[in-house]
Motif scaffolding. Structure first.
Motif, short mmCIF file in Angstrom:
data_model
loop_
_atom_site.label_atom_id
_atom_site.label_comp_id
_atom_site.label_asym_id
_atom_site.label_seq_id
_atom_site.Cartn_x
_atom_site.Cartn_y
_atom_site.Cartn_z
N GLY A 159 0.82 -1.21 0.00
CA GLY A 159 0.00 0.00 0.00
C GLY A 159 0.85 1.25 0.00
O GLY A 159 0.54 2.23 -0.69
N GLY A 160 1.92 1.26 0.78
CA GLY A 160 2.84 2.40 0.80
C GLY A 160 3.50 2.63 -0.55
O GLY A 160 3.63 3.77 -1.00
N LEU A 161 3.90 1.57 -1.20
CA LEU A 161 4.52 1.68 -2.52
C LEU A 161 3.53 2.24 -3.53
O LEU A 161 3.84 3.18 -4.28
N MET A 162 2.33 1.71 -3.54
CA MET A 162 1.32 2.19 -4.48
C MET A 162 0.90 3.63 -4.19
O MET A 162 0.72 4.43 -5.11
N GLY A 163 0.80 3.99 -2.92
CA GLY A 163 0.47 5.36 -2.56
C GLY A 163 1.55 6.34 -2.98
O GLY A 163 1.27 7.42 -3.47
N GLY A 164 2.80 5.96 -2.76
CA GLY A 164 3.92 6.81 -3.17
C GLY A 164 3.96 7.01 -4.68
O GLY A 164 4.18 8.12 -5.16
N LEU A 165 3.73 5.94 -5.42
CA LEU A 165 3.72 6.05 -6.87
C LEU A 165 2.56 6.91 -7.36
O LEU A 165 2.70 7.72 -8.28
N LEU A 166 1.39 6.73 -6.75
CA LEU A 166 0.22 7.50 -7.16
C LEU A 166 0.41 8.99 -6.88
O LEU A 166 0.18 9.83 -7.74
N PHE A 167 0.84 9.32 -5.68
CA PHE A 167 1.00 10.73 -5.32
C PHE A 167 2.17 11.37 -6.07
O PHE A 167 2.18 12.58 -6.27
N ASN A 168 3.15 10.58 -6.47
CA ASN A 168 4.29 11.12 -7.21
C ASN A 168 3.87 11.60 -8.59
O ASN A 168 4.55 12.44 -9.18
N THR A 169 2.75 11.11 -9.09
CA THR A 169 2.28 11.59 -10.39
C THR A 169 1.76 13.02 -10.32
O THR A 169 1.63 13.67 -11.35
N PHE A 170 1.45 13.52 -9.12
CA PHE A 170 0.96 14.88 -8.94
C PHE A 170 2.07 15.90 -8.75
O PHE A 170 1.79 17.08 -8.59
N VAL A 171 3.32 15.46 -8.76
CA VAL A 171 4.46 16.37 -8.60
C VAL A 171 4.71 17.05 -9.94
O VAL A 171 4.86 16.38 -10.96
N PRO A 172 4.75 18.38 -9.97
CA PRO A 172 4.97 19.08 -11.25
C PRO A 172 6.41 18.87 -11.73
O PRO A 172 7.35 18.78 -10.93
N ASN A 173 6.57 18.78 -13.05
CA ASN A 173 7.89 18.64 -13.63
C ASN A 173 8.64 19.97 -13.59
O ASN A 173 8.03 21.03 -13.79
N PRO A 174 9.95 19.94 -13.33
CA PRO A 174 10.69 21.21 -13.32
C PRO A 174 10.80 21.78 -14.72
O PRO A 174 10.97 21.06 -15.70
N LYS A 175 10.71 23.09 -14.83
CA LYS A 175 10.81 23.76 -16.13
C LYS A 175 12.28 23.97 -16.45
O LYS A 175 13.08 24.32 -15.60
N LYS A 176 12.62 23.78 -17.71
CA LYS A 176 14.01 23.93 -18.13
C LYS A 176 14.20 25.21 -18.91
O LYS A 176 13.41 25.73 -19.56
#
Length: 64
Positions: free
Chosen positions: A47-64
């Protein structure tokens, strides 16, 4: 990774771990043959692994 990304992913891991344990506790596996839900540690880690992966999709990508 930025500090904000680590916080978002960490919150996802915690929420996922709580959800995994809740799944084990309330639903679980009666026969004990289920690989993930037969033990509380397995369900919590999954559950922790799946939660971390799911919430990591909401992290904005850094602009270059």
């Amino acid at each position: 990774m930025s500090k904000k990304a680590l916080i978002i992913t960490g919150v996802g891991v915690i929420i996922g771990a709580m959800g995994g344990y809740a799944y084990y506790h309330f639903i679980g596996c009666a026969s004990g043959t289920c690989a993930i839900t037969s033990k509380p540690l397995n369900a919590t880690l999954y559950g922790g692994l799946m939660g971390g992966l799911l919430f990591n999709t909401f992290v904005p990508n850094p602009k270059k």
